[in-house]
Every structure is written in structure tokens, then in C-alpha cells.
Write a protein that holds these residues in place. Structure first.
Motif, mmCIF file in Angstrom:
data_model
loop_
_atom_site.group_PDB
_atom_site.id
_atom_site.type_symbol
_atom_site.label_atom_id
_atom_site.label_comp_id
_atom_site.label_asym_id
_atom_site.label_seq_id
_atom_site.Cartn_x
_atom_site.Cartn_y
_atom_site.Cartn_z
ATOM 1 N N HIS A 413 0.435 -0.988 0.099
ATOM 2 C CA HIS A 413 -0.009 0.038 -0.041
ATOM 3 C C HIS A 413 1.227 0.906 0.123
ATOM 4 O O HIS A 413 1.251 1.642 0.728
ATOM 5 C CB HIS A 413 -1.148 -0.100 1.186
ATOM 6 N N ASP A 423 -3.808 7.423 -2.687
ATOM 7 C CA ASP A 423 -3.343 5.498 -2.107
ATOM 8 C C ASP A 423 -3.179 4.518 -3.880
ATOM 9 O O ASP A 423 -4.029 4.835 -4.578
ATOM 10 C CB ASP A 423 -4.793 5.382 -1.645
ATOM 11 N N GLN A 443 3.429 -1.005 4.525
ATOM 12 C CA GLN A 443 2.616 -0.006 4.030
ATOM 13 C C GLN A 443 3.829 0.757 4.262
ATOM 14 O O GLN A 443 4.109 0.373 4.888
ATOM 15 C CB GLN A 443 1.401 0.567 4.715
#
Length: 488
Positions: A413, A423, A443
Motif C-alpha cells: 500500500h 492511495d 504500507q
């Protein structure tokens, strides 16, 4: 009540013979200075006896009679007559005492002509007039409408001189002006949405080049990118950077059927590659070819052919129709659709515009949020292929699982914050896989401009200030793959 506004009887009875405190001074227009007897003041620094100071407003002839009339009260039915000074037979010009009251000492405005007062408006607006001139001008403005309007305009202009704001133009000014113009009269052939970022960034860079002086074109510029797991630098000049942009833009010219600036056309600002010679496709080799053929070094003259080429690219792309957006543009080792290639060129214009601005100490802001978002999106879409290339070269970890084309696979991510952020989910195991939030194993968070600097090779993956969580190896692979997208 006497003529000077004070009660005459009370003055004689209660304070006769004492040193007087002058009463309120009347307006100069109501005072006949020529008929008033001027008192003789004591010399500076000394004090005179009480009897040497004459009573104010009382003629000398009547001063001696005051003592005799101490107990005399005037009849009630006979009002006091104001004291009138005797007029001399031949007054003649009398010398003016040092402290005599003159019209210049009065608070009333000076008597000036209309032309003089009009000439003083500029100084008045700047608060540079004397007190008398200021009073005269302000008194004149209440009766003269043309001068009042001019004074108002001058005061507004003075406010602009004292502003603390930046004198640099707003980067969004061009877009607002164009939007306003197109709102009144839509373009017959509008610029495609996917070409607007290139149009905006070339215009911003051209505005910078117009502002710099002739000597700034030879200012040294340090180009930097990431190659073979390390930072690489190359020194050139401002003119050399513009030549580099023009050389790479020639790849889009070939895809649109236009003349290549390196193909012996003379469009390179004095640079000509021999006709019939092989023109390289790699951006780095094209740039080296241009620099090698540029002798003497390029100067301000390179700006006009570069700007003419950018205009021609935008015009041709706008007139070519819908299908031109998917036309392939070859970069030698890889290819991009024309719409992505123009976005890539917009990114290069911004990055190298920042390099030039730092070299000549010029303010240069990032692109608009919408354009920056598209640039980040292009880099995010190129990351899976870059990861696969690094994995094939043994620079990234092996895939953890096999994923079919179009199926969701392990993902990182990528959270880009701030200006132009968003995103993205980067597929790790196959460029044909689809990133999925459900399969995210890590992430990483970066600022939008900082992520673009990483993609441009201006900061290394190790130095990137990123918030990290999850699989460390996957995060490292994504950061290094981002830096590997940079090139000369």
C-alpha cells in the motif's frame, strides 16, 4: 461682555495688576493683527518685574487710570464699552518682535493656488508634505472633486508600493486566465486532457527562461539520477539542460510524424547531426549525441527551437484525433503510449525546471495538485514492471507466489500524502497481477513531492523519509524500484 469674550469688570476687579494668562486665541480670520497693540516681552532668560509687564488688551494710556478706578463700579444700565486702542497719526512700518503672531504660525491652511495644490498631491499621498501643506491640501480636497479623485488613486498606488507580498506570479494564474478565456470562447480544437500537464509545465519552464539573463544560461547545473544502486551526477549548463529536454522530446516527434531535432534538420539551436546518420532511441544516448555535436556550447538561442517543438507537439496531438493517445512511443529499452509519454515529459520539465531554478536562485513551485497526482499515478503504474526488471537482474527478492494475469496478488500500500496525494496498491509478484488492498502485506507513506524526488533520483531510497509498516523486504523493493525509474 467685552469684545474678546471675557467679562471686563471681573477682569479689573479681581486680577488687576497680576500677570495675565492669555485666553483662548480666536481664529486668525477674526483677528485684525494690524490694529492690535503688540506687548513688549521680557528678554529671553530673564524675568521682568510684575509692573513691567503691561496688561494684555489694555492700552498704555489707560494703564495709569486703573488704580484710580479700583472701587468704581459701572452703572448697571450702562453697558461697558469695549476698549479701543488709539490709532497713531502716522503708524508707519513697525519692526516685528521676534515672537509676534504671524499667519504662518496659525493652524489655518496656507493659501495656495489650485495648480500648486494639484502638484502637491503626489507628495501628500506619500505623507511627505509639511503640516501647513497637508492642511491646505486636505482643505482643498473637500471642495475640488477632480483633485479628490486623483488623491484617492494616488493613495491606492502608494498602498501597492508598501505591500509585503511576493512579486512572483501565482503558478495557477495561467490556468485561471486560460479557463476564463475558454469559458467565453471555447477552443475549436481543445487540448486533450492527457496533454494539459505537458502544456502547463512547458509554459512554466519557458516563463523561467524568459526571466533569466544571458549570463545565467551558462550557470552550472548538476543533474542527478539513480543508477546501478548508486546516485549518479552529471554537470552541464542551463542551456545544456534545455538541449537535453529537446533531444528527448524528439522521440515524441518521431511518433507523431514530425521532424526529429537530431536528424540534421538544424532545429537544435545550431546543432546538426549528419543527415543519414543513425539517430539513437535511448534518452541518454540522444542527450550525449546532442551535447557532443554542440560546439560552441549552447546559449539562449536553444530556447526558441525547444519552445517551437513543444508547441508543435501539443498542436499535432490535439489535431490527430482520439486514437493518437494510445500510439506507442519507443524509448529504446521500453515504450509508452503517447498520453503517458507526454505526462513523462511534463514530469521531466518540472524536475529539470527545479534544477535550473536552484542554479539561478529562482522561485519554482511544484505542479498543480491535479497534474502532480497524474505524475504520481504514472510512476505507480510503472512500478510492477520495474520490480520485475530488478528481480530478473537479481536486485530484488524472488516472488512469493504465482499469480495469474489480472488476478489480485501480494501488494504494498503506497500512501502518498499532501499535494497531489492518494492511495495506490503495487503488485509485488508479477507485473500482470492486480494490486489489492485485501492482499496488502506492507504500507509505506511518503509526501507527494518527496515521492517524486525519489522517482527522479534526487534522493536515495535509504534517505527517503517514509513511514513503514509490514514486510520490510517488500517495502525496500518498492522504494528501490521507485528510484530505478530515474534516468538522465
Amino acid at each position: 461682555m467685552s469684545g474678546d469674550g471675557r467679562e471686563g469688570g471681573r477682569r479689573d476687579d479681581e486680577v488687576r495688576g497680576a500677570r495675565r494668562i492669555p485666553g483662548p486665541r480666536g481664529a486668525v480670520d477674526d483677528l485684525d493683527l494690524e490694529t492690535v497693540a503688540r506687548p513688549v516681552l521680557p528678554p529671553p532668560g530673564g524675568s521682568a518685574p510684575d509692573e513691567a509687564v503691561p496688561e494684555q488688551g489694555v492700552p498704555e494710556e489707560e494703564a495709569g487710570l486703573a488704580d484710580e478706578a479700583e472701587d468704581v463700579v459701572p452703572e448697571p444700565d450702562e453697558p461697558d464699552e469695549p476698549d479701543q486702542p488709539e490709532e497713531p497719526d502716522d503708524p508707519g512700518p513697525a519692526p516685528e518682535p521676534p515672537h509676534a503672531v504671524t499667519p504662518a504660525d496659525a493652524s489655518a491652511p496656507a493659501v495656495l493656488s489650485h495648480q500648486v495644490l494639484k502638484a502637491l498631491l503626489g507628495a501628500w499621498a506619500l505623507s511627505a508634505c509639511s503640516a501647513e501643506e497637508t492642511a491646505a491640501v486636505e482643505d482643498h480636497l473637500t471642495a475640488c472633486a477632480p483633485c479628490a479623485d486623483e488623491a484617492l488613486r494616488l493613495r491606492d498606488a502608494v498602498g501597492l508600493l508598501h505591500t509585503d507580498g511576493s512579486l512572483d506570479l501565482d503558478p495557477a494564474l495561467r490556468s485561471r486566465v486560460l479557463d476564463g478565456c475558454l469559458g467565453r470562447r471555447p477552443a475549436r480544437v481543445p487540448i486533450p486532457e492527457w496533454a494539459t500537464a505537458y502544456d502547463a509545465e512547458t509554459a512554466r519552464l519557458d516563463a523561467l527562461l524568459r526571466d533569466i539573463g544571458d549570463s545565467d544560461w551558462h550557470a552550472p547545473v548538476r543533474l542527478q539520477w539513480f543508477e546501478d544502486e548508486r546516485a549518479v551526477t552529471r554537470r552541464t549548463t542551463v542551456a545544456g539542460v534545455i538541449g537535453h529536454l529537446m533531444a528527448v522530446d524528439g522521440l515524441l516527434s518521431a511518433a507523431l510524424g514530425l521532424d526529429d531535432p537530431l536528424a540534421g534538420t538544424g532545429a537544435g539551436g545550431g546543432t546538426e547531426v549528419k543527415a543519414g546518420a543513425e539517430v539513437p532511441l535511448s534518452p541518454t544516448r540522444r542527450t550525449e549525441t546532442y551535447w557532443a555535436a554542440t560546439y560552441p556550447p549552447a546559449t539562449r538561442a536553444v530556447r526558441e527551437p525547444w519552445r517551437a517543438l513543444t508547441h508543435e507537439l501539443i498542436r499535432t496531438a490535439s489535431l490527430a484525433g482520439r486514437n493518437v493517445a494510445e500510439r506507442s512511443v519507443s524509448y529504446g529499452e521500453f515504450a509508452l503510449p503517447l498520453q503517458d509519454a507526454l505526462l513523462d515529459r511534463a514530469f521531466e520539465c518540472w524536475v529539470h525546471g527545479t534544477d535550473i531554478a536552484e542554479a539561478v536562485d529562482y522561485p519554482y513551485k511544484p505542479p498543480s495538485a491535479a497534474h502532480l497526482h497524474r505524475m504520481i499515478d504514472l510512476a505507480a503504474r510503472m512500478l510492477p514492471a520495474a520490480l520485475a526488471g530488478r528481480r530478473g537482474a537479481g536486485l530484488a527478492g524472488p516472488p512469493k507466489e504465482l499469480v495469474g494475469a489480472g488476478e489480485p496478488g501480494r501488494s504494498v500500500h503506497l500512501e502518498v500524502e499532501g499535494h497531489g496525494g492518494g492511495d495506490w496498491y503495487i503488485a509485488l509478484d508479477s507485473p500482470a497481477a492486480v494490486g489489492s488492498p485485501d492482499r496488502a502485506v506492507a504500507q509505506v507513506a511518503l509526501d507527494g513531492v518527496e515521492f517524486c524526488q525519489l522517482v527522479a533520483g534526487h534522493i536515495s531510497p535509504v534517505e527517503a523519509a517514509a513511514g513503514q509498516e509490514g514486510d520490510r523486504e517488500a517495502i525496500r523493493d518498492v522504494l528501490f524500484a521507485s528510484a530505478s525509474l530515474s534516468r538522465l
